[in-house]
Design a protein around this motif. Structure first.
Motif, PDB file in Angstrom:
ATOM      1  N   LYS A 265       0.790 133.062  92.504  1.00  0.00           N
ATOM      2  CA  LYS A 265       0.615 134.454  92.074  1.00  0.00           C
ATOM      3  C   LYS A 265      -0.843 134.873  92.126  1.00  0.00           C
ATOM      4  O   LYS A 265      -1.165 136.024  92.351  1.00  0.00           O
ATOM      5  CB  LYS A 265       1.163 134.625  90.664  1.00  0.00           C
ATOM      6  CG  LYS A 265       2.662 134.792  90.663  1.00  0.00           C
ATOM      7  CD  LYS A 265       3.217 134.979  89.275  1.00  0.00           C
ATOM      8  CE  LYS A 265       4.726 135.055  89.328  1.00  0.00           C
ATOM      9  NZ  LYS A 265       5.339 134.889  88.016  1.00  0.00           N
ATOM     10  N   LYS A 266      -1.731 133.917  91.903  1.00  0.00           N
ATOM     11  CA  LYS A 266      -3.149 134.234  91.942  1.00  0.00           C
ATOM     12  C   LYS A 266      -3.613 134.526  93.367  1.00  0.00           C
ATOM     13  O   LYS A 266      -4.622 135.185  93.568  1.00  0.00           O
ATOM     14  CB  LYS A 266      -3.962 133.082  91.358  1.00  0.00           C
ATOM     15  CG  LYS A 266      -4.872 133.593  90.255  1.00  0.00           C
ATOM     16  CD  LYS A 266      -5.617 132.521  89.564  1.00  0.00           C
ATOM     17  CE  LYS A 266      -6.684 133.184  88.714  1.00  0.00           C
ATOM     18  NZ  LYS A 266      -7.321 132.283  87.797  1.00  0.00           N
TER      19      LYS A 266
ATOM     20  N   GLY B 102       9.742 131.728  97.741  1.00  0.00           N
ATOM     21  CA  GLY B 102       9.227 130.861  96.684  1.00  0.00           C
ATOM     22  C   GLY B 102       9.726 129.432  96.821  1.00  0.00           C
ATOM     23  O   GLY B 102       9.142 128.522  96.250  1.00  0.00           O
TER      24      GLY B 102
ATOM     25  N   ASP C 195      10.286 127.479  91.899  1.00  0.00           N
ATOM     26  CA  ASP C 195      10.807 128.565  91.072  1.00  0.00           C
ATOM     27  C   ASP C 195      10.144 128.448  89.703  1.00  0.00           C
ATOM     28  O   ASP C 195      10.736 127.972  88.746  1.00  0.00           O
ATOM     29  CB  ASP C 195      12.327 128.419  90.963  1.00  0.00           C
ATOM     30  CG  ASP C 195      12.929 129.552  90.174  1.00  0.00           C
ATOM     31  OD1 ASP C 195      12.175 130.464  89.787  1.00  0.00           O
ATOM     32  OD2 ASP C 195      14.137 129.522  89.933  1.00  0.00           O
ATOM     33  N   THR C 196       8.897 128.855  89.616  1.00  0.00           N
ATOM     34  CA  THR C 196       8.128 128.615  88.402  1.00  0.00           C
ATOM     35  C   THR C 196       7.164 129.757  88.137  1.00  0.00           C
ATOM     36  O   THR C 196       6.961 130.626  88.979  1.00  0.00           O
ATOM     37  CB  THR C 196       7.401 127.259  88.525  1.00  0.00           C
ATOM     38  OG1 THR C 196       6.633 127.052  87.349  1.00  0.00           O
ATOM     39  CG2 THR C 196       6.468 127.228  89.715  1.00  0.00           C
ATOM     40  N   TYR C 197       6.592 129.746  86.938  1.00  0.00           N
ATOM     41  CA  TYR C 197       5.788 130.868  86.461  1.00  0.00           C
ATOM     42  C   TYR C 197       4.560 131.169  87.298  1.00  0.00           C
ATOM     43  O   TYR C 197       4.024 132.257  87.249  1.00  0.00           O
ATOM     44  CB  TYR C 197       5.349 130.622  85.007  1.00  0.00           C
ATOM     45  CG  TYR C 197       4.533 129.346  84.836  1.00  0.00           C
ATOM     46  CD1 TYR C 197       3.163 129.372  84.980  1.00  0.00           C
ATOM     47  CD2 TYR C 197       5.149 128.132  84.556  1.00  0.00           C
ATOM     48  CE1 TYR C 197       2.429 128.210  84.862  1.00  0.00           C
ATOM     49  CE2 TYR C 197       4.429 126.977  84.436  1.00  0.00           C
ATOM     50  CZ  TYR C 197       3.064 127.014  84.593  1.00  0.00           C
ATOM     51  OH  TYR C 197       2.325 125.867  84.485  1.00  0.00           O
TER      52      TYR C 197
ATOM     53  N   VAL D 176       4.152 130.734  90.753  1.00  0.00           N
ATOM     54  CA  VAL D 176       4.315 130.906  92.203  1.00  0.00           C
ATOM     55  C   VAL D 176       4.974 132.240  92.514  1.00  0.00           C
ATOM     56  O   VAL D 176       5.954 132.632  91.875  1.00  0.00           O
ATOM     57  CB  VAL D 176       5.132 129.735  92.794  1.00  0.00           C
ATOM     58  CG1 VAL D 176       5.448 129.982  94.257  1.00  0.00           C
ATOM     59  CG2 VAL D 176       4.370 128.433  92.641  1.00  0.00           C
TER      60      VAL D 176
ATOM     61  N   GLN E 275       7.341 134.637  94.216  1.00  0.00           N
ATOM     62  CA  GLN E 275       8.696 134.355  94.728  1.00  0.00           C
ATOM     63  C   GLN E 275       8.934 135.107  96.044  1.00  0.00           C
ATOM     64  O   GLN E 275       9.799 135.968  96.151  1.00  0.00           O
ATOM     65  CB  GLN E 275       9.727 134.715  93.665  1.00  0.00           C
ATOM     66  CG  GLN E 275       9.529 133.961  92.357  1.00  0.00           C
ATOM     67  CD  GLN E 275       9.659 132.456  92.524  1.00  0.00           C
ATOM     68  OE1 GLN E 275      10.653 131.964  93.023  1.00  0.00           O
ATOM     69  NE2 GLN E 275       8.629 131.722  92.140  1.00  0.00           N
TER      70      GLN E 275
END
Lengths: 186, 162
Positions: free
Chosen positions: A88-89, A117, A121-123, A125, A127
């Motif tokens: 996400k960053k 993703g 499947d995590t906070y 990354v 998707q």
């Protein structure tokens, strides 16, 4: 063997020809030129990028499709190839790279991570990169083999060759970009 | 350095702040009161020569009364002796004194512990997220939050037996 049999040349588009001239539409002529000289920008973050390196190598040779000139600056690139997990960053960086590319531009998401993703499947990354940029072709696989990447690239060539010259100026296209929050400076 | 000598020194100085001791594990482990953590770390650094801060990390035990833990690993390099300090705070008031003034390296470690567990280090010069995106509005390693990403759209619960 005759000299002309040693290499292949792309076929001419539909048109009218007679001794001394050949006529076709501008769309088709431009599409033919674009699709056979795409400059890809590899945005490789993990194992799919390694498969892409094999794809660019002598054995699979993406150069056969007119794409041997990789562009490591988005400003001279036609095709953004996103290969690998995008955190996400990293998402704003992908979007910024896309914004820096000149029109017309295409995007291909290679591998499960870039497409959706994948297993991450995590906070932390993203998707799928289609959350931040519009994607033209998705290539499945974890990672996909070079043949699959070439198949995806040929799908992009098909899109490029058949695109009308008006598409990028249409209101639908502008609305689509705005829905991703991408700035339009034209 | 024997564990017993070190424990004697700690008990003499901080008697009631030493809650329990565990010598069974690979590293000598001392459970301490969260109020006195800075003075204990300062004592270990200055008087017992534990000059290297290996790590600070967090942990969450939802069943405990004091749910959130902060764990310090210190290393005495001259005698090759390690010590692990464990301390726990409540989730309602997750405050603990920062040790950045003792170890500059604690700066990023405390930011990471804050980022993932929401432990507030009082006196930290720049307590902001370090690894996660700035706009994240929760502390993802706490057990009450699901590991899976809530923004994912391609998973229908029916297909996963939920």
């Amino acid at each position: 063997m005759a000299e002309k049999d040693k290499y292949t040349v792309v076929e001419a588009p539909e048109g009218y020809s007679a001794p001394g001239f050949f006529a076709t539409t501008l769309d088709k002529a431009v599409g033919l030129a674009r699709k056979n000289s795409l400059w890809p920008l590899p945005f490789a973050t993990s194992c799919c990028g390694i498969e892409f390196m094999a794809t660019m190598g002598a054995h699979y040779d993406l150069g056969r499709f007119g794409a041997e000139r990789l562009s490591f600056s988005p400003r001279q690139a036609d095709l953004l190839m996103v290969m690998g997990t995008i955190a996400k960053k990293m998402a704003p960086v992908v979007q910024q790279v896309y914004e820096q590319m000149a029109e017309p531009r295409w995007v291909i998401a290679i591998g499960a991570c870039a497409s959706s993703g994948g297993v991450f499947d995590t906070y932390s990354v993203l998707q799928g990169i289609d959350k931040v940029v519009p994607v033209d072709v998705y290539v499945p696989g974890c990672p996909p083999r070079p043949e699959q990447i070439i198949d995806g690239f040929m799908k992009i060539q098909e899109l490029v060759g058949n695109e009308t010259l008006r598409r990028r100026y249409s209101t639908e296209y502008k609305e689509m970009l705005e829905s991703y929050g991408i700035k339009i400076d034209r | 350095m024997e564990n017993s000598i070190l424990l004697q020194a700690l008990n003499d100085k901080f008697g009631k702040s030493i809650l329990s001791v565990d010598e069974a594990a690979d590293i000598f482990t001392v459970m301490v009161d969260s109020e006195t953590i800075t003075t204990i770390v300062a004592f270990l650094k200055e008087k017992q020569n534990f000059i290297f801060l290996t790590d600070i990390c967090g942990i969450h035990y939802p069943d405990q009364e004091r749910e959130l833990g902060v764990i310090y690993h210190l290393h005495n390099l001259t005698e090759n002796k390690r010590i692990r300090l464990k301390t726990f705070v409540t989730k309602a008031n997750p405050k603990i004194q920062s040790i950045v003034s003792l170890f500059s390296g604690a700066n990023w470690m405390e930011r990471e512990t804050f980022d993932f567990y929401g432990v507030e280090f009082v006196g930290h010069p720049n307590l902001i997220r370090i690894l996660n995106v700035e706009y994240m509005d929760y502390h993802p390693m706490r057990k009450e939050y699901p590991l899976e990403d809530a923004t994912r759209l391609d998973k229908d619960d029916i297909f996963f037996g939920r």
